[in-house]
Design a protein around this motif. Structure first.
Motif, PDB file in Angstrom:
ATOM      1  N   THR A 234       0.828  -1.210   0.000  1.00 21.29           N
ATOM      2  CA  THR A 234       0.000   0.000   0.000  1.00 21.29           C
ATOM      3  C   THR A 234       0.860   1.258   0.000  1.00 21.29           C
ATOM      4  OG1 THR A 234      -0.200  -0.194   2.410  1.00 21.29           O
ATOM      5  CG2 THR A 234      -1.970  -1.117   1.077  1.00 21.29           C
ATOM      6  N   LYS A 235       2.044   1.181   0.575  1.00 23.10           N
ATOM      7  CA  LYS A 235       2.970   2.320   0.549  1.00 23.10           C
ATOM      8  C   LYS A 235       3.344   2.657  -0.894  1.00 23.10           C
ATOM      9  CE  LYS A 235       7.456   3.700   2.549  1.00 23.10           C
ATOM     10  NZ  LYS A 235       8.571   3.216   3.419  1.00 23.10           N
ATOM     11  N   ALA A 236       3.687   1.645  -1.682  1.00 25.25           N
ATOM     12  CA  ALA A 236       4.050   1.870  -3.079  1.00 25.25           C
ATOM     13  C   ALA A 236       2.862   2.410  -3.864  1.00 25.25           C
ATOM     14  CB  ALA A 236       4.568   0.576  -3.708  1.00 25.25           C
ATOM     15  N   TRP A 237       1.665   1.905  -3.580  1.00 26.56           N
ATOM     16  CA  TRP A 237       0.466   2.382  -4.285  1.00 26.56           C
ATOM     17  C   TRP A 237       0.238   3.862  -4.012  1.00 26.56           C
ATOM     18  CZ3 TRP A 237      -2.647  -0.115  -7.771  1.00 26.56           C
ATOM     19  CH2 TRP A 237      -3.839   0.522  -8.116  1.00 26.56           C
ATOM     20  N   GLN A 238       0.378   4.267  -2.759  1.00 26.24           N
ATOM     21  CA  GLN A 238       0.160   5.665  -2.404  1.00 26.24           C
ATOM     22  C   GLN A 238       1.197   6.584  -3.050  1.00 26.24           C
ATOM     23  OE1 GLN A 238      -0.494   6.180   1.859  1.00 26.24           O
ATOM     24  NE2 GLN A 238      -1.470   4.169   1.931  1.00 26.24           N
ATOM     25  N   ILE A 239       2.419   6.097  -3.197  1.00 20.00           N
ATOM     26  CA  ILE A 239       3.453   6.887  -3.868  1.00 20.00           C
ATOM     27  C   ILE A 239       3.076   7.125  -5.322  1.00 20.00           C
ATOM     28  CG2 ILE A 239       5.832   6.779  -4.741  1.00 20.00           C
ATOM     29  CD1 ILE A 239       6.573   5.371  -2.095  1.00 20.00           C
ATOM     30  N   VAL A 240       2.661   6.060  -6.004  1.00 24.19           N
ATOM     31  CA  VAL A 240       2.300   6.192  -7.415  1.00 24.19           C
ATOM     32  C   VAL A 240       1.101   7.125  -7.576  1.00 24.19           C
ATOM     33  CG1 VAL A 240       1.405   4.943  -9.419  1.00 24.19           C
ATOM     34  CG2 VAL A 240       3.281   3.970  -8.079  1.00 24.19           C
ATOM     35  N   ARG A 241       0.108   6.966  -6.726  1.00 23.64           N
ATOM     36  CA  ARG A 241      -1.092   7.798  -6.832  1.00 23.64           C
ATOM     37  C   ARG A 241      -0.783   9.263  -6.539  1.00 23.64           C
ATOM     38  NH1 ARG A 241      -6.716   7.409  -6.904  1.00 23.64           N
ATOM     39  NH2 ARG A 241      -7.788   9.041  -5.714  1.00 23.64           N
ATOM     40  N   ALA A 242      -0.024   9.524  -5.486  1.00 27.32           N
ATOM     41  CA  ALA A 242       0.321  10.914  -5.143  1.00 27.32           C
ATOM     42  C   ALA A 242       1.125  11.570  -6.254  1.00 27.32           C
ATOM     43  CB  ALA A 242       1.094  10.950  -3.832  1.00 27.32           C
ATOM     44  N   GLY A 243       1.931  10.764  -6.967  1.00 24.87           N
ATOM     45  CA  GLY A 243       2.736  11.304  -8.049  1.00 24.87           C
ATOM     46  C   GLY A 243       1.920  11.811  -9.222  1.00 24.87           C
ATOM     47  N   LYS A 244       0.645  11.470  -9.292  1.00 27.28           N
ATOM     48  CA  LYS A 244      -0.232  12.000 -10.337  1.00 27.28           C
ATOM     49  C   LYS A 244      -0.786  13.376  -9.981  1.00 27.28           C
ATOM     50  CE  LYS A 244       0.309   8.265 -12.636  1.00 27.28           C
ATOM     51  NZ  LYS A 244       1.225   8.269 -13.814  1.00 27.28           N
ATOM     52  N   PHE A 245      -0.692  13.754  -8.701  1.00 24.38           N
ATOM     53  CA  PHE A 245      -1.274  15.011  -8.239  1.00 24.38           C
ATOM     54  C   PHE A 245      -0.239  16.073  -7.881  1.00 24.38           C
ATOM     55  CE2 PHE A 245      -4.470  11.853  -6.380  1.00 24.38           C
ATOM     56  CZ  PHE A 245      -5.228  11.845  -7.535  1.00 24.38           C
ATOM     57  N   PHE A 246       0.976  15.619  -7.486  1.00 31.00           N
ATOM     58  CA  PHE A 246       1.993  16.546  -6.990  1.00 31.00           C
ATOM     59  C   PHE A 246       3.367  16.167  -7.536  1.00 31.00           C
ATOM     60  CE2 PHE A 246      -1.256  15.998  -3.700  1.00 31.00           C
ATOM     61  CZ  PHE A 246      -1.725  17.298  -3.587  1.00 31.00           C
ATOM     62  N   ALA A 247       4.225  17.173  -7.700  1.00 32.33           N
ATOM     63  CA  ALA A 247       5.610  16.958  -8.117  1.00 32.33           C
ATOM     64  C   ALA A 247       6.524  17.813  -7.241  1.00 32.33           C
ATOM     65  CB  ALA A 247       5.796  17.304  -9.592  1.00 32.33           C
ATOM     66  N   PRO A 248       7.391  17.168  -6.463  1.00 32.94           N
ATOM     67  CA  PRO A 248       7.491  15.713  -6.256  1.00 32.94           C
ATOM     68  C   PRO A 248       6.313  15.196  -5.434  1.00 32.94           C
ATOM     69  CG  PRO A 248       8.966  16.857  -4.754  1.00 32.94           C
ATOM     70  CD  PRO A 248       8.399  17.910  -5.664  1.00 32.94           C
ATOM     71  N   TRP A 249       6.126  13.896  -5.450  1.00 33.29           N
ATOM     72  CA  TRP A 249       4.943  13.308  -4.839  1.00 33.29           C
ATOM     73  C   TRP A 249       4.882  13.554  -3.342  1.00 33.29           C
ATOM     74  CZ3 TRP A 249       5.286  10.022  -0.790  1.00 33.29           C
ATOM     75  CH2 TRP A 249       6.485   9.322  -0.598  1.00 33.29           C
ATOM     76  N   TYR A 250       6.061  13.716  -2.702  1.00 35.15           N
ATOM     77  CA  TYR A 250       6.091  13.840  -1.244  1.00 35.15           C
ATOM     78  C   TYR A 250       5.838  15.269  -0.769  1.00 35.15           C
ATOM     79  CZ  TYR A 250      10.905  15.171  -2.439  1.00 35.15           C
ATOM     80  OH  TYR A 250      12.015  15.767  -3.000  1.00 35.15           O
ATOM     81  N   GLU A 251       5.632  16.211  -1.694  1.00 38.78           N
ATOM     82  CA  GLU A 251       5.283  17.591  -1.339  1.00 38.78           C
ATOM     83  C   GLU A 251       3.813  17.814  -1.703  1.00 38.78           C
ATOM     84  OE1 GLU A 251       6.940  19.723   0.289  1.00 38.78           O
ATOM     85  OE2 GLU A 251       9.023  19.043   0.183  1.00 38.78           O
ATOM     86  N   ALA A 252       2.926  17.332  -0.859  1.00 40.55           N
ATOM     87  CA  ALA A 252       1.490  17.389  -1.152  1.00 40.55           C
ATOM     88  C   ALA A 252       0.911  18.732  -0.716  1.00 40.55           C
ATOM     89  CB  ALA A 252       0.770  16.243  -0.462  1.00 40.55           C
ATOM     90  N   GLY A 253       1.252  19.757  -1.479  1.00 48.21           N
ATOM     91  CA  GLY A 253       0.760  21.102  -1.186  1.00 48.21           C
ATOM     92  C   GLY A 253       0.325  21.803  -2.449  1.00 48.21           C
ATOM     93  N   ALA A 254      -0.398  22.882  -2.281  1.00 46.91           N
ATOM     94  CA  ALA A 254      -0.929  23.607  -3.438  1.00 46.91           C
ATOM     95  C   ALA A 254       0.180  24.069  -4.384  1.00 46.91           C
ATOM     96  CB  ALA A 254      -1.757  24.800  -2.975  1.00 46.91           C
TER      97      ALA A 254
END
Length: 465
Positions: free
Chosen positions: A392-412
């Motif tokens: 599930t960790k890998a899945w969340q990384i892939v999914r977040a990468g579709k919304f944010f760049a880089p994926w670990y910076e989930a901000g506007a």
């Protein structure tokens, strides 16, 4: 004993198989929902005296599924005969374990002239009650869900199938004696289920629904040994067999090693020489590369003079291969991993890429774009753990990468545009599988730019610019 890997086209389907050894041929058909991977240790043993050929059956491992979602055991048997044709085998001696044995017995009934002998490890004879339970509960749909919920089910289903048989029956009476929580063993099956996806139900279902065909005296058949060892869940099924044809035999043996040796002893006198050329396709396969730090197999695919190199955490299947060949780098996709830790300097990666370019006859190299960010954060540790959280960790990384760049910076400030197609669960499934296979993603991310610059400068010097 070296195992090589190959692809061959059977009609419109691509089939993957492993090959090991030399001498007379033994075909090896795996159980469901596994792949030919499960035979690697046995292939190295039998390969000392025989040419072992182990295909991935349709929809498992790296073989394409059958086109019909309602395929029957006869369809799988016909596919096996088609594979024998594509490989160039007139007739073979063959070994099958569990559902692999069921496929072989059915194929023998349909095409007895294509076999010289069979050895079957465990042959299921279901009671009416067992058949009803299996048809209702054994094969639930396995389709990706938006948030990765299917992965939690998968981990527990594969883990607990060694605790209870059938896996969904958690009564005390259903406990079995092979229970374990070995993370590596569970993860190996998990990855094969991720390869099959929902196609596992087609192949597995065809076997569960298949009639158990035992020839009557006088019918055309070949010598068959059915055996099982004490720890096998099908051990007692030996006693359920009906009266056998005079050329068939059933045995109950003590250990898996005993069962395998008895099978080899039965098949060896009937095995025939391999053809001069065993079939394989021309636009996909594996090459062996021997460079400092890496000796192993690289998966490649495509046609053309350009060698395309994927981004960290990705693989050949995510690239546009129009007019190009591509490789899975070490520690990615279907290629072998590095010897020891993956290198964090450019030279070994450069050596592998150049060796692949030469072996594949390419004149140019280009690099797929890579995501920006800190490699340590982009590619965290995804080693399998006892509770399956890495999935599930890998899945969340892939999914977040579709919304944010880089994926670990989930901000506007880091939000990126996306399409509904990009976050479709089936699309995420392919990227998720590629990321899980990428044991060397972080190291490739660290060295990629330096490798690309070096190759770019070399190309520029060669062009005189």
């Amino acid at each position: 004993m070296q195992i090589t890997r190959h692809f061959v086209d059977v009609g419109t389907r691509r089939v993957h198989y492993r090959r090991c050894g030399s001498g007379p041929v033994i075909l090896m058909v795996h159980q469901s929902p596994r792949s030919s991977t499960e035979y690697e240790a046995l292939m190295r043993t039998w390969g000392e005296t025989h040419t072992c050929i182990a295909p991935d059956t349709p929809g498992f491992g790296q073989s394409d599924p059958l086109p019909d979602e309602n395929a029957t055991i006869d369809d799988f048997s016909d596919a096996l005969v088609g594979l024998l044709d594509a490989l160039g085998f007139d007739k073979v001696a063959a070994y099958g374990f569990h559902s692999g044995g069921t496929i072989l017995v059915n194929t023998l009934a349909r095409a007895p002239s294509r076999f010289t002998a069979l050895a079957i490890g465990g042959f299921a004879i279901w009671t009416e009650e067992e058949s009803k339970a299996f048809s209702q509960s054994y094969l639930p749909a396995f389709k990706p869900s938006a948030y990765g919920e299917h992965l939690a089910w998968l981990w527990n289903r594969i883990l607990e199938q060694t605790w209870f048989f059938p896996w969904f029956d958690t009564r005390k009476a259903a406990r079995i004696g092979v229970a374990h929580d070995d993370v590596a063993r569970v993860d190996a099956v998990i990855r094969e289920m991720l390869d099959s996806g929902d196609a596992y139900r087609v192949g597995y279902g065809a076997v569960l629904r298949a009639p158990r065909i035992v020839p009557a005296p006088g019918e055309e058949t070949r010598p068959v040994l059915i055996s099982a060892y004490e720890a096998d869940v099908l051990y007692e099924h030996i006693d359920r067999l009906p009266a056998l044809h005079p050329s068939w035999e059933a045995r109950k043996l003590a250990t898996a090693a005993d069962q395998q040796q008895a099978s080899l002893d039965h098949l060896a006198p009937h095995a025939q020489s391999a053809p001069a050329v065993i079939g394989e396709c021309a636009d996909e396969g594996f090459i062996t590369v021997d460079t400092p730090g890496f000796t192993g197999r690289l998966h490649w695919k495509g046609t053309g003079q350009t060698l395309r190199v994927h981004a960290p955490g990705q693989s050949v299947e995510l690239l546009d291969l129009a007019g190009a060949k591509a490789i899975d780098l070490p520690g990615h996709g279907l290629s072998d991993g590095w010897e020891g830790a993956a290198p964090a300097d450019a030279a070994p990666w450069l050596a592998v890429i150049e060796a692949a370019r030469t072996a594949l006859g390419c004149t140019e190299i280009d690099f797929a774009p890579a995501p920006a960010g800190d490699p340590e954060l982009l590619y965290p540790d995804l080693a399998p753990d006892r509770f399956g959280s890495y999935l599930t960790k890998a899945w969340q990384i892939v999914r977040a990468g579709k919304f944010f760049a880089p994926w670990y910076e989930a901000g506007a400030a880091n939000a990126i545009d996306f399409t509904p197609e990009a976050i479709a669960p089936e699309a995420l499934r392919i990227e998720h599988r590629a990321l899980l296979r990428s044991s060397a993603a972080r190291e490739w991310a660290v060295t990629r730019d330096a490798v690309a610059r070096t190759i770019g400068l070399a190309n520029r010097d060669a062009d005189g610019h």
